[in-house]
Motif scaffolding. Structure first.
Motif, PDB file in Angstrom:
ATOM      1  N   SER A 120       0.839  -1.198   0.000  1.00 10.25           N
ATOM      2  CA  SER A 120       0.000   0.000   0.000  1.00 10.25           C
ATOM      3  C   SER A 120       0.873   1.246   0.000  1.00 10.25           C
ATOM      4  N   HIS A 121       0.228   2.394  -0.186  1.00  9.30           N
ATOM      5  CA  HIS A 121       0.957   3.656  -0.327  1.00  9.30           C
ATOM      6  C   HIS A 121       1.758   4.018   0.919  1.00  9.30           C
ATOM      7  N   ASP A 122       1.371   3.461   2.073  1.00  6.80           N
ATOM      8  CA  ASP A 122       2.112   3.742   3.304  1.00  6.80           C
ATOM      9  C   ASP A 122       3.162   2.667   3.581  1.00  6.80           C
ATOM     10  N   SER A 123       3.535   1.931   2.537  1.00  4.99           N
ATOM     11  CA  SER A 123       4.642   0.957   2.578  1.00  4.99           C
ATOM     12  C   SER A 123       4.332  -0.287   3.400  1.00  4.99           C
ATOM     13  N   LEU A 124       3.075  -0.524   3.680  1.00  4.89           N
ATOM     14  CA  LEU A 124       2.725  -1.779   4.342  1.00  4.89           C
ATOM     15  C   LEU A 124       2.749  -2.917   3.324  1.00  4.89           C
ATOM     16  N   LEU A 125       3.147  -4.090   3.806  1.00  2.98           N
ATOM     17  CA  LEU A 125       3.146  -5.291   2.980  1.00  2.98           C
ATOM     18  C   LEU A 125       1.892  -6.100   3.324  1.00  2.98           C
ATOM     19  N   TRP A 126       1.075  -6.369   2.323  1.00  2.62           N
ATOM     20  CA  TRP A 126      -0.208  -7.039   2.519  1.00  2.62           C
ATOM     21  C   TRP A 126      -0.183  -8.449   1.941  1.00  2.62           C
ATOM     22  N   THR A 127      -0.892  -9.348   2.619  1.00  2.00           N
ATOM     23  CA  THR A 127      -1.143 -10.680   2.066  1.00  2.00           C
ATOM     24  C   THR A 127      -2.636 -10.973   2.197  1.00  2.00           C
ATOM     25  N   LEU A 128      -3.165 -11.659   1.195  1.00  2.00           N
ATOM     26  CA  LEU A 128      -4.582 -12.020   1.173  1.00  2.00           C
ATOM     27  C   LEU A 128      -4.689 -13.485   0.780  1.00  2.00           C
ATOM     28  N   ASP A 129      -5.162 -14.300   1.704  1.00  2.00           N
ATOM     29  CA  ASP A 129      -5.365 -15.723   1.451  1.00  2.00           C
ATOM     30  C   ASP A 129      -6.860 -15.994   1.361  1.00  2.00           C
ATOM     31  N   LEU A 130      -7.313 -16.326   0.159  1.00  2.00           N
ATOM     32  CA  LEU A 130      -8.709 -16.651  -0.087  1.00  2.00           C
ATOM     33  C   LEU A 130      -8.834 -18.165  -0.164  1.00  2.00           C
ATOM     34  N   LEU A 131      -9.639 -18.731   0.709  1.00  2.00           N
ATOM     35  CA  LEU A 131      -9.754 -20.176   0.779  1.00  2.00           C
ATOM     36  C   LEU A 131     -10.957 -20.652  -0.034  1.00  2.00           C
ATOM     37  N   GLU A 132     -10.913 -21.906  -0.441  1.00  2.00           N
ATOM     38  CA  GLU A 132     -11.956 -22.462  -1.291  1.00  2.00           C
ATOM     39  C   GLU A 132     -13.309 -22.511  -0.578  1.00  2.00           C
ATOM     40  N   ASN A 133     -13.301 -22.556   0.749  1.00  2.00           N
ATOM     41  CA  ASN A 133     -14.553 -22.595   1.515  1.00  2.00           C
ATOM     42  C   ASN A 133     -15.112 -21.198   1.783  1.00  2.00           C
ATOM     43  N   ASN A 134     -14.598 -20.209   1.048  1.00  2.00           N
ATOM     44  CA  ASN A 134     -15.045 -18.812   1.125  1.00  2.00           C
ATOM     45  C   ASN A 134     -14.665 -18.105   2.422  1.00  2.00           C
ATOM     46  N   ARG A 135     -13.681 -18.643   3.121  1.00  2.00           N
ATOM     47  CA  ARG A 135     -13.083 -17.922   4.244  1.00  2.00           C
ATOM     48  C   ARG A 135     -11.823 -17.209   3.740  1.00  2.00           C
ATOM     49  N   ASN A 200     -13.987   1.249  -0.404  1.00  2.00           N
ATOM     50  CA  ASN A 200     -13.541   1.665   0.920  1.00  2.00           C
ATOM     51  C   ASN A 200     -12.161   2.321   0.829  1.00  2.00           C
ATOM     52  N   GLU A 201     -12.100   3.512   0.244  1.00  2.00           N
ATOM     53  CA  GLU A 201     -10.807   4.157   0.014  1.00  2.00           C
ATOM     54  C   GLU A 201     -10.330   4.977   1.202  1.00  2.00           C
ATOM     55  N   SER A 202     -11.243   5.567   1.952  1.00  2.00           N
ATOM     56  CA  SER A 202     -10.858   6.525   2.987  1.00  2.00           C
ATOM     57  C   SER A 202     -10.509   5.873   4.319  1.00  2.00           C
ATOM     58  N   ASN A 203     -10.873   4.613   4.505  1.00  2.00           N
ATOM     59  CA  ASN A 203     -10.669   3.958   5.786  1.00  2.00           C
ATOM     60  C   ASN A 203      -9.200   3.627   6.034  1.00  2.00           C
ATOM     61  N   VAL A 204      -8.774   3.782   7.297  1.00  2.00           N
ATOM     62  CA  VAL A 204      -7.430   3.342   7.665  1.00  2.00           C
ATOM     63  C   VAL A 204      -7.339   1.830   7.466  1.00  2.00           C
ATOM     64  N   TYR A 205      -6.272   1.379   6.846  1.00  2.00           N
ATOM     65  CA  TYR A 205      -6.059  -0.043   6.556  1.00  2.00           C
ATOM     66  C   TYR A 205      -7.097  -0.611   5.585  1.00  2.00           C
ATOM     67  N   ALA A 206      -7.562   0.227   4.662  1.00  2.00           N
ATOM     68  CA  ALA A 206      -8.399  -0.297   3.582  1.00  2.00           C
ATOM     69  C   ALA A 206      -7.554  -1.226   2.724  1.00  2.00           C
ATOM     70  N   ALA A 207      -8.133  -2.332   2.280  1.00  2.00           N
ATOM     71  CA  ALA A 207      -7.396  -3.291   1.460  1.00  2.00           C
ATOM     72  C   ALA A 207      -6.958  -2.642   0.147  1.00  2.00           C
ATOM     73  N   PRO A 208      -5.742  -2.916  -0.313  1.00  2.00           N
ATOM     74  CA  PRO A 208      -5.288  -2.380  -1.602  1.00  2.00           C
ATOM     75  C   PRO A 208      -6.171  -2.867  -2.745  1.00  2.00           C
ATOM     76  N   LYS A 209      -6.147  -2.113  -3.844  1.00  2.00           N
ATOM     77  CA  LYS A 209      -6.957  -2.472  -5.012  1.00  2.00           C
ATOM     78  C   LYS A 209      -6.261  -3.467  -5.930  1.00  2.00           C
ATOM     79  N   GLU A 210      -4.924  -3.437  -5.963  1.00  2.00           N
ATOM     80  CA  GLU A 210      -4.179  -4.258  -6.910  1.00  2.00           C
ATOM     81  C   GLU A 210      -3.342  -5.300  -6.175  1.00  2.00           C
ATOM     82  N   TRP A 211      -3.378  -6.547  -6.692  1.00  2.00           N
ATOM     83  CA  TRP A 211      -2.697  -7.664  -6.061  1.00  2.00           C
ATOM     84  C   TRP A 211      -1.969  -8.499  -7.109  1.00  2.00           C
TER      85      TRP A 211
END
Length: 217
Positions: A120-135, A200-211
């Motif tokens: 993200s723009h504030d240099s945080l490193l994000w990970t997103l794990d999407l599971l097959e059971n929709n969790r 959700n662009e304005s929220n603190v820690y909004a998920a990035p748009k590009e992955w």
């Protein structure tokens, strides 16, 4: 009754839009009985996604994911006009303009084939794990050196038509933050990139748009 919506299939590939002053409401109707509604009432942004059908000339909509207050089940009569539908829930009637839309249906299997990462723009490193059971598990950490966890969210992910939705069950953060449901239209999905237009662009820690996919070493 003649002149009223009687088949759910006739809504597939259509958007219905109503506006009045600072209020607006737009429905998107997809195949497989899925719909998305994006609304604005004054300062409030509302969202719902779920399932629709037509029974005895009543348009039934059952929300599965939502932001803001929604009815557990909405029933409309839908009077067909010239390029419009008049939706009447017996409380009020609104005339929605109809537009035909060519939706692009994403291959949702690509979402859980591998993990995703972003910066993200504030240099945080994000990970997103999407599971097959929709969790899912969404995490943001500071740089590689200190690896401090800043936020972790868990919940349920879904795709309705071409909209991606992340609802939140649990939220951990190093500061007090809001953790609303995040949602947006999927702009690109391939084995090499995932992009969604997160409202959700304005929220603190909004998920990035590009992955991009996590490459296992």
């Amino acid at each position: 009754t003649a002149g009223y919506l009687s088949k759910a299939d006739s809504l597939v590939g259509k958007s219905l839009e109503w506006s009045n002053g600072d209020s607006s409401s737009t429905y998107f109707f997809y195949k497989n009985g899925e719909y998305v509604r994006v609304s604005k009432y004054g300062e409030d942004d509302l969202f719902e996604a779920g399932y629709y059908d037509v029974h005895r000339q009543q348009l039934l909509m059952l929300p599965a994911q939502f932001v803001g207050r929604v009815s557990s089940l909405t029933s409309y009569s839908a009077k067909i006009g010239e390029g419009s539908y008049e939706l009447d829930d017996q409380v009020s009637a609104k005339t929605y303009e109809v537009t035909s839309v060519k939706f692009s249906y994403p291959d949702t299997e690509l979402l859980y084939t591998n993990g995703w990462e972003s910066t993200s723009h504030d240099s945080l490193l994000w990970t997103l794990d999407l599971l097959e059971n929709n969790r899912y598990v969404l995490e943001a950490k500071t740089g590689v050196s200190d690896n401090t966890l800043k936020v972790r969210r868990k919940g349920e992910w879904n795709v309705f038509g071409d909209f991606f939705v992340l609802s939140v069950d649990t939220c951990q953060a190093t500061e007090s933050v809001q953790c609303p449901t995040e949602y947006g239209k999927i702009l690109k999905l391939s084995s090499e990139k995932f992009e969604f237009d997160n409202f959700n662009e304005s929220n603190v820690y909004a998920a990035p748009k590009e992955w991009t996919p996590v490459i296992e070493e």
